[in-house]
Scaffold this active site. Structure first.
Site, PDB file in Angstrom:
ATOM      1  N   SER A   7       0.623  -1.211   0.036  1.00 56.14           N
ATOM      2  CA  SER A   7      -0.020  -0.005  -0.151  1.00 56.14           C
ATOM      3  C   SER A   7       1.098   1.259  -0.089  1.00 56.14           C
ATOM      4  O   SER A   7       1.717   1.305  -0.821  1.00 56.14           O
ATOM      5  CB  SER A   7      -0.934  -0.061   1.254  1.00 56.14           C
ATOM      6  N   ASP A  14     -10.661  -4.659  -4.184  1.00 52.90           N
ATOM      7  CA  ASP A  14      -9.797  -3.618  -3.709  1.00 52.90           C
ATOM      8  C   ASP A  14     -10.044  -2.426  -4.482  1.00 52.90           C
ATOM      9  O   ASP A  14     -10.150  -2.384  -5.534  1.00 52.90           O
ATOM     10  CB  ASP A  14      -8.459  -3.877  -3.762  1.00 52.90           C
ATOM     11  N   HIS A  16      -7.819  -5.634   0.041  1.00 49.27           N
ATOM     12  CA  HIS A  16      -6.633  -4.907   0.317  1.00 49.27           C
ATOM     13  C   HIS A  16      -6.372  -5.224   1.906  1.00 49.27           C
ATOM     14  O   HIS A  16      -7.343  -5.488   2.602  1.00 49.27           O
ATOM     15  CB  HIS A  16      -7.116  -3.358   0.374  1.00 49.27           C
TER      16      HIS A  16
END
Length: 312
Positions: A156, A252, A282
């Site tokens: 991320s 996601d 995610h």
């Protein structure tokens, strides 16, 4: 549309039953504690390796060094940047992720405790990431690392930091990197684009669009957009970077911009492999103890990094 992985669905249902809030509804200081609890609940049975904290030096963030228990001598090294939207995450929360990466790859892993927003907005995280990478490169031998076999990885926000460090290393004479592993990177840095997944998965099941805006607002400022490539690598020159693995999750909101990013890397001539995990969402890189498919994704990340570092 693929169904959510059964293990992950059970995890999400359990969180909903417990009344867990959207992270966007919690102030950053309290949110960090909640995030640690979430990470702890989804990843268990830590992998065994040798762990040593490296205290913060002047201008260098605190680091944590993981080394495989078996074998001796200098090793390939992976500098890892944790996720959390530049607002959450720390060395302890990602301890298990780094342990697994170390054991699975048989490379040493150096985790970076960069500063967080809103106390330290953009570009503080980038500055810390770059400083840490340069320090590791300069002190590789004393850390037991082979400076000729270094890579970067992250998930991320940490994936963006990893890629930006690779770009800076190319442009500013930093360590020569041999591999990068990027897990669901928010590569557009809040900028608009043809990213339908942002709306298709705006309400989760894990990361929501509200939480993305919450993170971006704290780090980039009120408009939530990165001012340059240091927060949005899609805006920068992606040529001449090391071989790259881009991992994405089907459920996601960041899926589509991650795919666009992988294609941009390929178009720029950077060797890039794109893998999408259908049924995952995610945050899966931290769910290996509870979600079998997430554990497989962890292993594939480590194997790709190990392959490229061996090739070097």
């Amino acid at each position: 549309m693929h169904a959510l992985d059964q293990d992950l669905a059970a995890l999400v249902a359990g969180a909903a039953a417990s009344g867990a809030p959207d992270l966007a509804d919690v102030a950053p200081a309290a949110c960090r504690g909640l995030y640690r609890q979430i990470l702890a609940s989804a990843d268990v049975a830590p992998a065994l390796c040798t762990v040593r904290d490296i205290e913060a030096r002047s201008g260098v963030p605190a680091l944590r060094l993981y080394a495989p228990e078996a074998g001796e001598g200098v090793r390939a090294g992976i500098v890892y940047f944790h996720g959390g939207g530049y607002v959450l995450g720390d060395l302890d929360g990602y301890d298990n992720v780094c342990r697994r990466l170390c054991v699975d790859s048989q490379a040493a892993v150096v985790a970076v405790d960069y500063r967080l927003a809103p106390e330290h907005p953009f570009p503080a995280a980038v500055d810390d990431a770059w400083t840490a990478l340069c320090w590791v490169g300069a002190h590789a031998l004393e850390l037991g690392l082979d400076a000729r076999r270094l890579g970067v990885a992250g998930d991320s926000a940490g994936a963006v930091l990893a890629c930006v460090c690779a770009m800076l290393a190319r442009d500013e004479g930093g360590p020569r990197l041999r591999a990068q592993g990027l897990v669901y990177p928010p590569a557009a840095g809040g900028h608009d684009g043809d990213y339908p997944s942002r709306h298709l998965h705006a309400r989760g099941p894990t990361l929501t669009l509200r939480t993305m805006d919450y993170f971006s607002g704290h780090y980039f400022g009120p408009d939530g957009r990165a001012p340059d490539f240091r927060g949005a690598p899609l805006l920068g020159d992606l040529s001449g970077l090391p071989p790259t693995l881009v991992q994405l999750a089907s459920h996601d909101p960041l899926r589509d911009e991650g795919e666009a990013f992988a294609h941009a890397l390929q178009q720029a001539g950077t060797p890039a492999v794109l893998v999408e995990y259908r049924g995952l969402a995610h945050g899966y890189i931290s769910m290996g103890g509870a979600v079998a498919a997430a554990r497989w994704a962890q292993l594939q990340l480590a194997q790709a990094m190990a392959h490229w570092l061996r090739e070097a």
